[in-house]
Design a protein around this motif. Structure first.
Motif, mmCIF file in Angstrom:
data_model
loop_
_atom_site.group_PDB
_atom_site.id
_atom_site.type_symbol
_atom_site.label_atom_id
_atom_site.label_comp_id
_atom_site.label_asym_id
_atom_site.label_seq_id
_atom_site.Cartn_x
_atom_site.Cartn_y
_atom_site.Cartn_z
ATOM 1 N N SER A 189 1.099 -1.511 0.206
ATOM 2 C CA SER A 189 -0.335 -0.361 -0.214
ATOM 3 C C SER A 189 0.984 1.546 0.337
ATOM 4 O O SER A 189 2.030 1.598 0.510
ATOM 5 C CB SER A 189 -0.682 0.055 0.785
ATOM 6 O OG SER A 189 -0.148 0.007 2.020
ATOM 7 N N THR A 190 0.383 2.311 -0.067
ATOM 8 C CA THR A 190 1.075 3.191 -0.711
ATOM 9 C C THR A 190 1.635 4.055 0.805
ATOM 10 O O THR A 190 1.922 4.181 0.673
ATOM 11 C CB THR A 190 -0.154 4.640 -0.654
ATOM 12 O OG1 THR A 190 -0.673 4.240 -1.544
ATOM 13 C CG2 THR A 190 0.713 6.595 -0.804
ATOM 14 N N ASP A 191 0.422 3.750 2.223
ATOM 15 C CA ASP A 191 1.073 4.036 2.782
ATOM 16 C C ASP A 191 1.796 3.468 3.547
ATOM 17 O O ASP A 191 3.246 3.595 4.114
ATOM 18 C CB ASP A 191 -0.421 3.201 4.319
ATOM 19 C CG ASP A 191 -0.353 3.776 6.058
ATOM 20 O OD1 ASP A 191 0.211 5.457 6.044
ATOM 21 O OD2 ASP A 191 -0.353 2.921 7.044
ATOM 22 N N ASP A 192 2.488 1.552 3.471
ATOM 23 C CA ASP A 192 3.243 1.384 3.682
ATOM 24 C C ASP A 192 4.694 2.007 2.577
ATOM 25 O O ASP A 192 5.834 1.698 3.951
ATOM 26 C CB ASP A 192 3.099 -0.157 3.076
ATOM 27 C CG ASP A 192 2.337 -0.720 4.438
ATOM 28 O OD1 ASP A 192 2.073 -0.720 5.128
ATOM 29 O OD2 ASP A 192 2.425 -2.309 3.611
ATOM 30 N N GLN A 193 4.668 2.193 1.812
ATOM 31 C CA GLN A 193 5.963 2.734 1.353
ATOM 32 C C GLN A 193 5.764 4.087 1.742
ATOM 33 O O GLN A 193 7.224 4.084 2.169
ATOM 34 C CB GLN A 193 5.556 3.129 -0.535
ATOM 35 C CG GLN A 193 5.229 1.605 -0.996
ATOM 36 C CD GLN A 193 4.829 1.854 -2.671
ATOM 37 O OE1 GLN A 193 4.460 2.749 -3.333
ATOM 38 N NE2 GLN A 193 4.826 1.110 -3.343
ATOM 39 N N ASN A 194 5.069 5.104 2.390
ATOM 40 C CA ASN A 194 5.394 5.966 3.019
ATOM 41 C C ASN A 194 5.973 5.724 4.523
ATOM 42 O O ASN A 194 6.866 6.576 4.887
ATOM 43 C CB ASN A 194 4.084 6.764 3.729
ATOM 44 C CG ASN A 194 4.116 7.608 2.078
ATOM 45 O OD1 ASN A 194 4.554 7.840 1.401
ATOM 46 N ND2 ASN A 194 2.402 7.736 2.012
ATOM 47 N N LYS A 195 5.723 4.907 5.447
ATOM 48 C CA LYS A 195 6.732 4.406 6.431
ATOM 49 C C LYS A 195 8.060 3.690 5.809
ATOM 50 O O LYS A 195 8.399 4.296 6.632
ATOM 51 C CB LYS A 195 5.795 2.993 6.802
ATOM 52 C CG LYS A 195 4.114 2.942 7.826
ATOM 53 C CD LYS A 195 3.480 2.291 8.045
ATOM 54 C CE LYS A 195 1.626 2.884 8.705
ATOM 55 N NZ LYS A 195 1.276 1.475 9.143
#
Length: 70
Positions: free
Chosen positions: A2-8
């Protein structure tokens, strides 16, 4: 992923880079370490055992010695 995981991962890799003194040429290493850390955190969250920690039992109190009859 997910985009959230990539940001993390991106934020964590940047933090690792800063913590190590901003070395040149190690961005792949930092990125892979951050990926592993995010994956481990996700696996821990998904684990049912992680959500409900086992309660520690208090040790049993020793019994008083039996009184001898005279």
């Amino acid at each position: 992923m997910s985009t959230d995981d990539q940001n993390k991962i991106r934020q964590l890799a940047h933090q690792i880079w800063e913590d190590e003194g901003r070395p040149e040429g190690r961005e792949d290493e930092h990125w892979f370490r951050a990926e592993e850390m995010v994956a481990a955190a996700r696996a821990t969250k998904a684990s049912p055992k992680a959500k409900t920690p086992a309660k520690a039992k208090a040790p049993a109190k020793p019994k008083a010695p039996a009184k001898k009859k005279a």
